[in-house]
Design an enzyme around this catalytic site. Structure first.
Site, PDB file in Angstrom:
ATOM      1  N   LYS A 196     -14.131  -8.253   0.578  1.00 26.83           N
ATOM      2  CA  LYS A 196     -12.988  -7.848   1.050  1.00 26.83           C
ATOM      3  C   LYS A 196     -11.968  -7.918   0.123  1.00 26.83           C
ATOM      4  O   LYS A 196     -11.834  -8.721  -0.921  1.00 26.83           O
ATOM      5  CB  LYS A 196     -12.651  -8.693   2.413  1.00 26.83           C
ATOM      6  CG  LYS A 196     -11.487  -8.137   3.149  1.00 26.83           C
ATOM      7  CD  LYS A 196     -11.087  -9.449   4.370  1.00 26.83           C
ATOM      8  CE  LYS A 196     -10.258  -8.643   5.213  1.00 26.83           C
ATOM      9  NZ  LYS A 196     -10.111  -9.429   6.368  1.00 26.83           N
ATOM     10  N   SER A 216      -9.442  -7.210  10.954  1.00 33.01           N
ATOM     11  CA  SER A 216      -9.150  -6.598   9.810  1.00 33.01           C
ATOM     12  C   SER A 216     -10.428  -6.602   8.544  1.00 33.01           C
ATOM     13  O   SER A 216     -10.055  -5.420   7.749  1.00 33.01           O
ATOM     14  CB  SER A 216      -8.073  -7.502   9.039  1.00 33.01           C
ATOM     15  OG  SER A 216      -8.753  -8.734   8.498  1.00 33.01           O
ATOM     16  N   SER A 249     -11.159 -11.557  12.738  1.00 33.02           N
ATOM     17  CA  SER A 249     -11.059 -10.480  11.563  1.00 33.02           C
ATOM     18  C   SER A 249     -12.789 -10.319  11.181  1.00 33.02           C
ATOM     19  O   SER A 249     -13.072  -9.272  10.253  1.00 33.02           O
ATOM     20  CB  SER A 249     -10.351 -10.644  10.594  1.00 33.02           C
ATOM     21  OG  SER A 249      -9.117 -10.121  10.948  1.00 33.02           O
TER      22      SER A 249
END
EC number: 6.3.5.7
Lengths: 95, 492
Positions: free
Chosen positions: B83, B158, B182
């Site tokens: 990420k 997210s 997330s």
């Protein structure tokens, strides 16, 4: 709970965010909606409940007071917007 | 079909075995994924940065070291993604924000360092909601990510870029982060497995902070076994993160094959009440029955304060974010406005221009909640209710070994459907947030598809540091079912 445009302006100043006047109404509306959601909490009886500061109730671990970081000034300043002679530049603060 | 055409169908273990038995090289595995990224990423927008050249250079080096017998571990020769909020040395690390659009990290995050040392090959950095604030990947300054199962739908957030990456097999594993759901929510929307370990289990050094009493990183991959292998590499104490926990790290793969007979599964009645989509509920019920048929004991439990979790979260997380994000001042790194007239103008305009709307909203809410006169009514109150939520879980775990329920109330929603309604977006996370507030480990694994054809994930919550047990349970389920191996036809 309602929050006024004046309060939002004050909060934006505290948060160092230059919210333009034309965006103020929309931000105020959104923040009011979020505070309405949060306001459910005020009805909860929390008498005698200790605030939870850490999910595992652990204490902050302390380390020995010795130097562990080596000097990476040049490497770290390579990503700075403006530097000179190893110093970060900002607009003049003291006349 | 040549070998290279099928590498992406392999598990982490399959790739490891392939490169170690000489079936294919690390370079071939790396190129196979890089080619898939080139082919499919324009449609999905799952990666912000693809590190083709450094990946190929790493692959050459790792091929050599494997041949010499220097690298033998389970991650040696395995490609992966991160990420884009994990700092990776010499690679752009944006947090999907204009604030950091040109930020080349001068150092590696702890987990990046670990994966590098273990012989992994970094393919690139995954798209995400800006500063991890969002549940649909629509707050990214680099454009929204599309769900591989239906490209008109969001992948969740997210860690939406990571979830889409795994669903379309554009990497065999990626690391996400989870503050309020997330990892678990996008895993559910994209038919993948993801685990958020116990708070403190993995060092957050070099992981760009959002809410420090909640943030935790974790692996996302097709299977529980892949997650277990990854967790073995990244979990453990790190002196650079003062919240990293000093407890022994078990071998997360050691008990994957244990029987689940007699396992006591708690179903929180609040997670099956109004608000849960009927079709999602039906898929969950079917999976619960499968566990029951294999000898698990199902019990109802109650989490009476769980409905307060979203309000608590929207005090605690913004408060902590307003503090964490004060470091972005336009002076030391990140975006700086043009021609500031004084220091205050430099701060205010740099921050206004650099951050997107959702981030600014949360900074303002947090600043307000922490400001003089409001601290007790908001932050202190929220931290008290947070304890009540934690106590609910403690009571439930007296009767059951694990808790199961939906990860999300619905399947993936349409792109744009909730974009202008922050509250509707926040309520997406009502089943994942209580777990985060308690600091408990939570995971999602695929359990099938709703009648709309979209994936449904099961949320599995364990007691503190019970990750090995959770991975065992999900792995067992993945021995009876093949949901986790299914890939959308157009990305097969």
């Amino acid at each position: 709970m309602a929050i006024s445009e004046a309060e939002v302006k004050k909060v934006a100043r505290l948060a160092r965010l230059a919210v333009p006047d034309e965006r103020l109404a929309a931000y105020t509306q959104n923040l009011c909606n979020i505070l309405d959601l949060v306001d459910q909490l005020s009805a909860v009886d929390t008498t005698g409940v200790e605030p939870m500061a850490h999910p595992l109730e652990m204490m902050q671990r302390l380390r020995e007071d010795v130097v562990t970081e080596t000097d990476h000034r040049e490497k770290y300043q390579a990503v700075a917007p403006e530097v000179e002679d190893g110093l970060y530049l900002v607009p003049k603060v003291i006349e | 079909m040549s070998q290279a055409d099928s590498i992406h169908t392999l598990s982490l273990k399959g790739i490891h075995d392939g490169v170690h038995t000489g079936k294919f090289s690390v370079m071939e595995a790396t190129d196979a994924y890089l080619d898939r990224i080139e082919r499919f990423n324009p449609e999905l927008n799952a990666y912000i940065t693809v590190t083709r050249e450094s990946a190929q250079a790493q692959a050459v080096d790792i091929d050599n070291r494997i041949r010499k017998g220097e690298l033998t571990g389970a991650m040696a020769g395995v490609p992966y993604a991160l990420k884009d909020l994990f700092c990776s040395e010499g690679v752009r690390t944006t947090c999907a924000s204009n604030m950091l659009s040109n930020f080349i990290s001068p150092y590696d995050a702890h987990v990046a360092e670990k994966l590098k040392a273990a012989g992994g090959v970094l393919l690139g950095k995954n798209n995400m909601d800006e500063f991890a604030m969002g549940s649909s990947n629509e707050t990214s300054a680099f454009g929204n990510v599309r769900n591989p199962w239906d490209t008109t739908k969001v992948p969740g957030g997210s860690s939406g870029g990571g979830a889409a990456t795994i669903a379309a097999r554009l990497a065999p594993m990626t690391l996400g982060t989870d503050t309020g759901g997330s990892i678990r929510q996008p895993a559910s929307f994209c038919n993948i497995t993801g685990i958020k370990p116990t708070y403190g289990r993995i060092s957050r050094y070099g992981m760009i902070a959002f809410a420090s009493s909640l943030d935790q990183c974790g692996p996302m991959a097709p299977s529980a076994e892949d997650c277990a292998i990854t967790l073995n590499v990244i979990a453990g104490l790190d002196s650079r993160d003062s919240t990293s926990v000093d407890l022994p790290v078990p071998d997360y793969t050691a008990n994957l094959n244990d029987s689940i007979e007699g396992l006591r599964i708690g179903l929180p009645k609040e997670f099956f009440a109004e608000g849960l989509d009927v079709q999602v509920g039906a898929v969950i019920d079917r999976a619960i029955k499968q566990f029951q048929a294999k000898g698990a004991i199902i019990k109802e439990v109650t989490l009476p304060n769980s409905h307060l979790a979203v309000p608590v979260y929207y005090v605690v997380a913004p408060a902590e974010c307003s503090s964490n994000l004060s470091r972005f001042d336009g002076v030391r790194f990140g975006h700086r406005c043009e021609n500031p007239k004084d220091l205050l103008d430099l701060y205010e305009r740099s921050r206004w221009e650099g951050f997107g709307d959702e981030v600014k909203r949360r900074i303002m809410i947090g600043t307000y909640a922490l400001s003089a006169g409001y601290y007790d009514a908001y932050y202190l109150k929220a931290q008290q209710v947070r304890r009540l939520i934690k106590q609910d879980f403690e009571a439930a775990f007296k009767d059951v070994d694990v808790i199961m329920g939906p990860s999300c109330p619905t399947t993936a929603f349409g792109i744009g459907a909730k974009k202008d309604d922050p509250i509707a977006m926040y309520l997406e996370d009502l089943y994942t947030i209580p777990v985060s507030l308690a600091g408990l480990p939570g995971m999602t694994f695929p359990i099938g598809f709703a009648t709309d054809g979209l994936p449904v994930g099961m949320q599995l919550v364990g007691n503190y540091f019970e990750e090995a047990r959770m991975l065992n349970i999900a792995h067992q389920y993945q021995q009876w079912t093949d949901w986790h191996t299914q890939v959308p036809a157009q990305f097969a």
